[in-house]
Write an enzyme that holds these catalytic residues in place. Structure first.
Site, short mmCIF file in Angstrom:
data_model
loop_
_atom_site.label_atom_id
_atom_site.label_comp_id
_atom_site.label_asym_id
_atom_site.label_seq_id
_atom_site.Cartn_x
_atom_site.Cartn_y
_atom_site.Cartn_z
N SER A 12 50.15 33.45 51.04
CA SER A 12 49.46 34.46 52.12
C SER A 12 48.92 33.77 53.61
CB SER A 12 47.64 34.51 51.42
OG SER A 12 46.99 34.91 51.66
N ASP A 58 48.18 44.38 45.17
CA ASP A 58 47.29 43.69 45.82
C ASP A 58 46.85 44.38 47.19
OD1 ASP A 58 46.91 41.95 47.95
OD2 ASP A 58 48.74 40.84 47.78
N HIS A 89 46.14 40.21 45.02
CA HIS A 89 46.14 38.77 46.04
C HIS A 89 46.65 37.13 44.82
CE1 HIS A 89 47.05 37.95 49.59
NE2 HIS A 89 46.65 36.72 49.94
#
Length: 293
Positions: free
Chosen positions: A146, A211, A240
């Site tokens: 991320s 996601d 996610h």
């Protein structure tokens, strides 16, 4: 301009757990201790000085048969106290050393989080791997989850003989998470869309098709822009923060690690970055990214 960029970053990109989920202390003999970790877990604590003037907590998880070391940059809204079980799993299943760390202002690391500080942080960790553990570039794989894809690609774009890169639920840039812009603005942060073009080693991209935070298109585009593309893992139905719970996750990572054994590297490397080179329930609870508009 730099201050304005940091202000934008602080407004919508950084959410360290408050209060931190752990603390560290020193024993009488000077050893750093992470409460809850037993000595037989074979982990070493480090407190590193960054170019930004902060003290960075870094944990080296040693595997006795490791060929490679994974330098793991975690996502947002999490710190090391929430993630050590994941590192134990990665070390065991992949047979790698794992170096994990907290960004400035996260966990027991001092300072305030900013884009620039994350770059200083990962540079300090990399230099520690080189000087304290003797880890060479060709034995190093950078892993960015991320927001962690930002410091990961910052470092990867500067290392010529890096073994590989893993981008997990990665972002094209900070602004692009919020708005589907086509141009890169000067005040944007973590401009991964530009830096990926300078990465010369194999790149594995892992992204969930569902996601809800960082659209799947971010991962696809990063993979398309990679010079050395490795077979991506598109986790069908994955979100996610839950990709580690899918069986294909660890299988594909193991396949990637095995493939990296066969990569030959011949480009000369620099020895150190200087100040001028700039499967568990625990996993399911990991808050890896938050953005506030």
């Amino acid at each position: 301009m730099g201050n304005a960029t940091s202000s934008v970053a602080a407004k919508f990109a950084f959410f360290p757990p408050n209060p931190p989920t752990y603390d560290i202390y020193r024993e009488e003999d000077g050893r750093l201790v992470f409460p809850g970790l037993m000595a037989d877990m074979n982990v070493e604590m480090n407190l590193l000085d960054s170019k930004g003037g902060n003290k960075i907590v870094a944990m080296f998880w040693r595997h006795p048969l490791a060929r490679f070391t994974l330098l793991y940059s975690h996502g947002n809204a999490a710190d090391l106290g929430q993630m050590h079980e994941l590192f134990i799993e990665l070390r065991a299943h992949l047979r790698v050393n794992v170096m994990s760390y907290d960004y400035s202002g996260y966990g027991a690391s001092t300072g305030k989080p900013s884009e620039l500080n994350t770059y200083y942080d990962i540079e300090a960790v990399y230099n520690c791997l080189r000087s304290e553990y003797g880890i060479k570039q060709e034995d190093l794989i950078l892993y960015g989850q991320s927001v962690g894809s930002g410091p990961t690609l910052h470092l990867a774009s500067r290392l010529r003989t890096l073994r590989g890169v893993v981008l997990h639920s990665a972002i094209l840039s900070g602004i692009r998470v919020l708005y589907p812009v086509k141009l890169t603005f000067w005040f944007d942060i973590f401009k991964n869309i530009d830096k990926i073009r300078n990465v010369s080693c194999p790149v594995l991209v892992i992204h969930g098709t569902n996601d809800e935070i960082v659209d799947w298109s971010h991962g696809r585009r990063l993979w398309e822009l990679s010079k050395e593309k490795y077979e991506p893992l598109w986790v069908k139905g994955g979100g996610h923060c839950n990709l580690e719970t899918y069986p294909d996750y660890i299988k594909h990572l193991r396949k990637f690690i095995n493939a990296m054994e066969k990569v030959s590297l011949t480009i000369p490397q620099t020895t150190q970055l200087t100040s001028n080179t700039s499967f568990t329930e625990q996993v399911r609870r990991n808050k890896c990214l938050r953005f506030g508009k």
